[in-house]
Structure formats: structure tokens, C-alpha cells
Enzyme design. Structure first.
Site, PDB file in Angstrom:
ATOM      1  N   ASP A 128      20.466 -46.971   3.502  1.00 60.69           N
ATOM      2  CA  ASP A 128      20.892 -48.037   2.590  1.00 60.69           C
ATOM      3  C   ASP A 128      21.594 -49.151   3.358  1.00 60.69           C
ATOM      4  OD1 ASP A 128      19.794 -46.389   0.707  1.00 60.69           O
ATOM      5  OD2 ASP A 128      21.671 -45.884  -0.301  1.00 60.69           O
ATOM      6  N   HIS A 183      18.778 -41.639   2.905  1.00 58.91           N
ATOM      7  CA  HIS A 183      18.481 -42.961   3.458  1.00 58.91           C
ATOM      8  C   HIS A 183      19.755 -43.641   3.961  1.00 58.91           C
ATOM      9  CE1 HIS A 183      15.536 -42.030   0.234  1.00 58.91           C
ATOM     10  NE2 HIS A 183      14.670 -42.402   1.164  1.00 58.91           N
ATOM     11  N   GLU A 188      21.079 -42.196  -8.613  1.00 59.32           N
ATOM     12  CA  GLU A 188      19.643 -41.940  -8.407  1.00 59.32           C
ATOM     13  C   GLU A 188      19.128 -40.665  -9.099  1.00 59.32           C
ATOM     14  OE1 GLU A 188      17.472 -44.063  -6.941  1.00 59.32           O
ATOM     15  OE2 GLU A 188      18.756 -45.469  -5.840  1.00 59.32           O
ATOM     16  N   ASP A 234      23.304 -39.229   1.669  1.00 62.09           N
ATOM     17  CA  ASP A 234      22.061 -39.881   1.251  1.00 62.09           C
ATOM     18  C   ASP A 234      20.971 -39.528   2.260  1.00 62.09           C
ATOM     19  OD1 ASP A 234      20.129 -41.955   0.556  1.00 62.09           O
ATOM     20  OD2 ASP A 234      21.787 -43.142  -0.247  1.00 62.09           O
ATOM     21  N   ASP A 240      19.220 -37.947  -3.748  1.00 57.62           N
ATOM     22  CA  ASP A 240      18.030 -37.764  -2.905  1.00 57.62           C
ATOM     23  C   ASP A 240      18.356 -37.143  -1.547  1.00 57.62           C
ATOM     24  OD1 ASP A 240      18.606 -39.834  -1.045  1.00 57.62           O
ATOM     25  OD2 ASP A 240      17.336 -41.291  -2.071  1.00 57.62           O
ATOM     26  N   ASP A 277      24.143 -39.899  -3.221  1.00 56.43           N
ATOM     27  CA  ASP A 277      22.776 -40.130  -3.711  1.00 56.43           C
ATOM     28  C   ASP A 277      22.090 -38.767  -3.770  1.00 56.43           C
ATOM     29  OD1 ASP A 277      19.991 -40.707  -3.843  1.00 56.43           O
ATOM     30  OD2 ASP A 277      20.310 -42.659  -2.891  1.00 56.43           O
ATOM     31  N   HIS A 307      21.015 -46.953  -6.468  1.00 61.02           N
ATOM     32  CA  HIS A 307      22.153 -47.035  -5.550  1.00 61.02           C
ATOM     33  C   HIS A 307      22.667 -48.467  -5.322  1.00 61.02           C
ATOM     34  CE1 HIS A 307      23.987 -44.154  -2.325  1.00 61.02           C
ATOM     35  NE2 HIS A 307      24.908 -44.799  -2.995  1.00 61.02           N
TER      36      HIS A 307
HETATM   37 MN   LIG Z   1      20.851 -44.322  -1.579  1.00 56.97          MN
END
Ligand SMILES: [Mn+2]
Length: 304
Positions: A131, A129, A276, A127, A233, A231, A101
Site C-alpha cells: 500500500d 500488500h 477489506e 497486509d 488479505d 488488512d 484500505h
Molecule cells: Mn491493504
């Protein structure tokens, strides 16, 4: 012809980088997404696809404990920044395939800079997360945890130094969707910066549809358009096992599809990253195929 995007020509730009992440393998992501048949499928819904090939990071470079492999990450982002700028100048839609990312620092910066004369852009970041670390707040030193902060002007500054004055995205037009794995210091920085965050419990409570309605309003109202940084994830590992930093109990495949379909229907999408995808950890390219499907739906593919 089911596509909804106003641009009919797409530039596919792969970035073979995993230096921004601890887990290796997402450098092979662009190939996995291509093998899923993305270019052909986009052509089938009416797009002209120009595959610009992959950006390859330099083989070595300097590292810092709090910005691991920063020289290679930043050099790669400079190449991506230039490629996305060219794509936009040609009037094409930039579709960036990661890679980790960290590359969003290059793509979002190029989009914000390109549209600067017309106004601000909005960013929707789906996402697990945030980031949103910088080189002071980071625990891991992995730069894929920093790009959203960097493009908002909250550092690391070197990550968005492309040889001209950067144009940052105002946090009032930025939305984090589906986060559920924030670092404590990172979340504090996001709050201080006035970030709009719809953590995963908002999706549990109100549903993806209501959350995306709000996200599109925040990123879309008073802006030139919306950049989507997706992302994989964010999606729970059952549906997207091939990713570098998997987190249990993420959003479902259907919630992810709904989110990108709503963006397509908004007609406001101006650029996109899909990042990702890690083929090493994947199950027969399940996540590569998921990525391809997400991109097509974001670009207006209709199921009916
Ligand atoms: Mn990310």
C-alpha cells in the site's frame, strides 16, 4: 474484565467504500463485521461501545487513470478524518471498519494530527500488500494501494489534504508486517523512504512472535502510541476467503491472532482500522467473524 486498553469507550466508525479497489463488495464490510456480533462482544469484555454508524461516500465524482475515483475516495476520507478527530477529542478509542484500505489515509492522518502536540505516533500495517504506491508508481490506479505512502508524506498529496497542514508519520516509526505481494516500483519507494518491512519470509524464519516484538518496538519506542491498520488479505484465503484482493500463502489465522494479542499486551494501541472484508466473496461470514475476533483480541480479550 479482561481488556487491556486504557480507554474504556470505543467509537465504532464504519466506512462503506469500495471505490478505492477494483473488486467491489468491501463496502458491505462494516455490516458483516457488525453482524458477527462485534459491539456486543466488546461490551462483554468491559467496553462501552458508541456506534457512530457508517460513512457513505458520494455517489459520483471525478476519476483519473492513475487515481481511480479519487474525488469520492478523498471526500470519504475527509468525513472519516473529521469523525476520528471528534472521537479522539472525546477521549474515545477510534475503531474504524472498512471498506477498502484507502480509508486509512483519513484515519491515520486524524490520529497523527490529534497527537501532534504530544509527539509522533507509530503505525503497524499488517497486509499482504505494501500500500505504498503513489499516482506515479501505481500500475492499477486503485487508491487502496496508496494510503500508507500518503500518510508518510510520500504522496499522493491530495489523499491527505484535509484542509489543514497534514502531520505525517515518520517512516522510522512505521512497520509493514506480512507483505508478500509488492510491486517492483513500490518496493523501491519503500526502501528509499526507509520503511521498516518484515515480509512474510521473516515470519517463516523467526516466527510471528519475534517479528511482532520488533514491530512493537519500532512503532512504540519514542512514540505516543501505535495505530494498527489490519488488512484481512494478510491472512491466507483458507481462513479469510472474503476479501477483495486475496493472495495465496499468507499468514495463518493463529499467526494473525498472535500478532494482535501481542499488540494488546503492549498496552500501546491507540487506534485501529480493520479493512477489506468482502461479504460477496465470503463463506457464511467467516471473514466477518474473523475480523470481529481480531478486533477483540487486539483490544485485550483473553482466551484464558
Ligand atoms: Mn491493504
Amino acid at each position: 474484565m479482561t481488556k487491556l486498553n486504557s480507554k474504556t469507550e470505543i467509537d465504532l466508525i464504519g466506512v462503506q467504500i469500495d471505490f478505492g479497489a477494483a473488486q467491489k463488495g468491501v463496502a458491505m464490510g462494516p455490516l458483516a463485521i457488525r453482524y458477527a456480533g462485534l459491539a456486543q462482544d466488546l461490551a462483554e469484555i468491559g467496553y462501552t461501545v458508541h456506534d457512530r454508524g457508517d460513512i457513505i461516500p458520494p455517489p459520483d465524482g471525478m476519476s483519473l487513470r492513475h487515481m481511480i475515483r479519487f474525488e469520492q475516495v478523498n471526500a470519504t476520507n475527509k468525513q472519516l478524518y473529521d469523525a476520528v478527530s471528534e472521537t479522539l477529542t472525546e477521549g474515545h478509542f477510534p475503531l474504524v471498519l472498512g471498506g477498502d484500505h484507502s480509508i486509512a489515509a483519513g484515519s491515520v492522518s486524524a490520529v497523527a494530527k490529534h497527537y501532534e502536540p504530544q509527539g509522533e505516533i507509530g503505525v503497524i500495517w499488517i497486509d499482504a500488500h505494501g500500500d505504498w504506491n503513489d499516482d506515479n508508481s501505481t500500475i492499477s490506479g486503485n487508491m487502496h494501494g496508496m494510503p500508507f505512502s500518503a500518510v508518510c508524506g510520500w504522496g499522493p498529496d491530495s489523499m491527505v489534504d484535509f484542509g489543514q497542514k497534514p502531520h505525517f508519520v515518520p517512516t522510522k516509526h512505521c512497520v509493514q508486517v506480512a507483505g508478500h505481494d509488492f510491486d517492483v516500483a513500490e518496493a523501491a519507494r519503500m526502501k528509499e523512504a526507509g520503511m521498516n518491512v518484515f515480509p512474510i519470509h521473516d515470519i517463516d524464519r523467526r516466527g510471528m512472535s519475534e517479528v511482532m516484538k520488533d514491530a512493537i518496538r519500532i512503532a512504540g519506542e519514542g512514540t505516543v502510541g501505535i495505530h494498527l491498520s489490519f488488512d484481512v488479505d494478510a491472512i491466507t484465503p483458507e481462513y479469510a476467503p472474503g476479501t477483495g484482493t486475496p493472495v495465496e500463502n499468507g499468514i495463518t489465522a493463529r499467526e494473525a491472532f498472535l500478532a494482535v494479542e501481542m499488540l494488546a499486551q503492549s498496552g500501546r494501541l491507540i487506534s485501529m482500522d480493520l479493512v477489506e472484508v468482502n461479504p460477496i466473496l465470503d463463506d457464511k461470514n467467516k471473514t466477518g467473524r474473523m475480523a470481529s475476533e481480531l478486533i477483540q483480541l487486539a483490544l485485550g480479550k483473553a482466551v484464558y
